[in-house]
Design a protein around this motif. Structure first.
Motif, short mmCIF file in Angstrom:
data_model
loop_
_atom_site.label_atom_id
_atom_site.label_comp_id
_atom_site.label_asym_id
_atom_site.label_seq_id
_atom_site.Cartn_x
_atom_site.Cartn_y
_atom_site.Cartn_z
N SER A 81 0.85 -1.19 0.00
CA SER A 81 0.00 0.00 0.00
C SER A 81 0.88 1.24 0.00
O SER A 81 1.92 1.28 0.67
CB SER A 81 -0.91 0.01 1.23
OG SER A 81 -1.57 1.25 1.35
N PRO A 82 0.47 2.28 -0.72
CA PRO A 82 1.24 3.53 -0.72
C PRO A 82 0.97 4.40 0.51
O PRO A 82 1.60 5.44 0.68
CB PRO A 82 0.75 4.23 -1.99
CG PRO A 82 -0.65 3.75 -2.16
CD PRO A 82 -0.66 2.33 -1.68
N VAL A 83 0.04 3.97 1.35
CA VAL A 83 -0.29 4.73 2.56
C VAL A 83 0.57 4.22 3.70
O VAL A 83 0.53 3.03 4.03
CB VAL A 83 -1.78 4.58 2.91
CG1 VAL A 83 -2.09 5.36 4.18
CG2 VAL A 83 -2.65 5.04 1.76
N PRO A 84 1.37 5.08 4.33
CA PRO A 84 2.25 4.63 5.43
C PRO A 84 1.45 4.35 6.70
O PRO A 84 0.93 5.26 7.34
CB PRO A 84 3.20 5.81 5.61
CG PRO A 84 2.44 7.00 5.14
CD PRO A 84 1.56 6.52 4.02
N ARG A 85 1.36 3.08 7.06
CA ARG A 85 0.60 2.69 8.24
C ARG A 85 1.27 1.49 8.90
O ARG A 85 1.94 0.69 8.27
CB ARG A 85 -0.83 2.33 7.87
CG ARG A 85 -1.73 3.54 7.62
CD ARG A 85 -2.11 4.17 8.93
NE ARG A 85 -3.01 5.29 8.72
CZ ARG A 85 -2.71 6.54 9.00
NH1 ARG A 85 -1.51 6.85 9.45
NH2 ARG A 85 -3.58 7.50 8.83
N THR B 28 2.59 -1.37 6.14
CA THR B 28 2.54 -1.14 4.71
C THR B 28 3.96 -0.97 4.15
O THR B 28 4.89 -0.57 4.87
CB THR B 28 1.71 0.11 4.38
OG1 THR B 28 2.35 1.25 4.93
CG2 THR B 28 0.30 -0.02 4.93
N ALA C 232 4.94 1.26 2.19
CA ALA C 232 5.31 2.67 2.22
C ALA C 232 5.96 3.04 3.54
O ALA C 232 6.92 3.82 3.59
CB ALA C 232 4.09 3.54 1.98
N ALA D 89 3.39 10.16 7.76
CA ALA D 89 1.97 9.81 7.85
C ALA D 89 1.11 11.02 8.17
O ALA D 89 -0.09 10.88 8.43
CB ALA D 89 1.76 8.74 8.92
N HIS E 231 -0.23 13.35 6.51
CA HIS E 231 -1.37 13.67 5.65
C HIS E 231 -2.35 12.51 5.52
O HIS E 231 -3.35 12.63 4.81
CB HIS E 231 -0.89 14.06 4.25
CG HIS E 231 -0.06 15.31 4.25
ND1 HIS E 231 -0.55 16.53 4.67
CD2 HIS E 231 1.23 15.52 3.88
CE1 HIS E 231 0.40 17.44 4.56
NE2 HIS E 231 1.49 16.86 4.08
N ALA E 232 -2.06 11.40 6.18
CA ALA E 232 -2.95 10.24 6.09
C ALA E 232 -4.15 10.44 7.01
O ALA E 232 -4.07 11.08 8.04
CB ALA E 232 -2.20 8.96 6.46
N SER E 233 -5.28 9.86 6.63
CA SER E 233 -6.48 10.00 7.45
C SER E 233 -6.35 9.13 8.69
O SER E 233 -5.76 8.05 8.64
CB SER E 233 -7.72 9.57 6.66
OG SER E 233 -7.60 8.22 6.24
N ASN F 124 -2.12 2.34 16.64
CA ASN F 124 -1.11 2.52 15.61
C ASN F 124 0.12 3.23 16.13
O ASN F 124 0.17 3.71 17.25
CB ASN F 124 -1.69 3.26 14.40
CG ASN F 124 -2.42 4.53 14.80
OD1 ASN F 124 -2.12 5.12 15.82
ND2 ASN F 124 -3.36 4.93 13.97
#
Length: 301
Positions: free
Chosen positions: A130-134, A151, A153, A235, A237-239, A245
């Protein structure tokens, strides 16, 4: 009963007021455990106090009133009727809030475990393309082991030493069953909204607890602080996602704590908080004795 039955409500406010101080001064692991235990006991005592207040309406029941009139007895009136009716309404709200919190907790668990479908049961680390860093710690349950979901990312943005910090942090969540601590304090707040500041403190302490375990695992507090800061930056800008987490809104405080010496345990302060958590239970127990006496006078055998 006129005073004791209200003590859990008053002490709820006191526990909420002291929880941030305890969170700042006591080691995260000890503080999280103590505040959660105190919150659960206080919420249970508060709920029981409302049950006792609602139970005083037994003297308002027509059969009871009619029997007392025939026998020439005067019925006790321990609390105003409006308070008793308010207690009934409050119990209905509590039942709704607890059920809603339970459904939300179960839905979150199902969603997280669904992300692990198709992976071998003995695989602790799952890397999602996934491109979303989590990064998530997915607690064990329903026969499934605890997992760490990261992820690509997130891993790609960290250096090798920082990745070890990340994994140690998430592994600490699993090892110390932080999901249970979080769920317990969430249920306590659902039953007693006055304890909301306690939950805020405990959620922060859970992350601090995992930070300290990660710093110990890698043997370098500076590396742990750098990893936390970098993960937060990538992270930013991630929702937000409802999970235990690696990044949260209190990152600045967590980084500062890792750059300082580990906090002391301060057992006397922790013991004082536990005592504060037990006082509502003592008050509720005393009120229960008064309620039993009330029933004996209202419903004589």
């Amino acid at each position: 009963m006129r005073i004791d039955v209200y003590t859990p409500l008053v002490l709820s406010l006191l526990l909420a007021a002291v929880s941030p101080v305890v969170g700042r001064r006591v080691a995260p692991a000890l503080a999280a455990r103590v505040l959660t235990a105190a919150a659960v006991v206080t919420a249970a005592a508060t709920t029981w106090a409302l049950v006792l207040l609602a139970g005083t309406l037994v003297s308002e029941a027509p059969p009871v009133a009619a029997e007392a009139h025939e026998d020439g007895r005067s019925l006790p009136d321990p609390v105003p009727g409006v308070i008793a009716f308010a207690a009934v309404l409050a119990l209905g709200v509590i039942a709704y809030r607890v059920c809603r919190a339970l459904r939300a907790e179960c839905a979150t668990r199902r969603t997280l475990r669904g992300l692990c479908e198709g992976h071998p049961q003995d695989t602790e680390l799952i890397v999602a393309a996934s491109p979303v860093p989590r990064a998530f710690a997915i607690p064990a349950g329903s026969g499934a082991p605890g997992r760490i979901l990261v992820t690509a990312a997130m891993l790609g943005a960290l250096e090798p030493a920082e990745r070890r910090v990340l994994l140690a942090h998430e592994r600490a969540h699993l090892t110390h069953r932080h999901a249970l601590v979080s769920a317990a304090v969430t249920m306590a707040v659902a039953a007693n909204p006055l304890l909301a500041p306690v939950r805020t403190t405990v959620v922060f302490l859970i992350e601090r607890w995992a930070d300290e375990r990660a710093a110990t695992a890698v043997g370098n507090r500076t590396t742990a602080a750098r990893a936390l800061a970098r993960a937060a930056l990538i992270a930013v800008h991630a929702s937000p996602v409802r999970a235990l987490n690696f990044t949260d809104r209190a990152v600045t405080r967590r980084v500062a704590a890792l750059q300082a010496a580990p906090p002391p345990r301060l057992l006397p302060l922790a013991a004082a908080v536990l005592a504060l958590g037990l006082l509502p239970a003592i008050g509720a127990a005393d009120a229960t004795g008064d309620f039993v006496q009330l029933l004996a006078r209202t419903l004589p055998l």
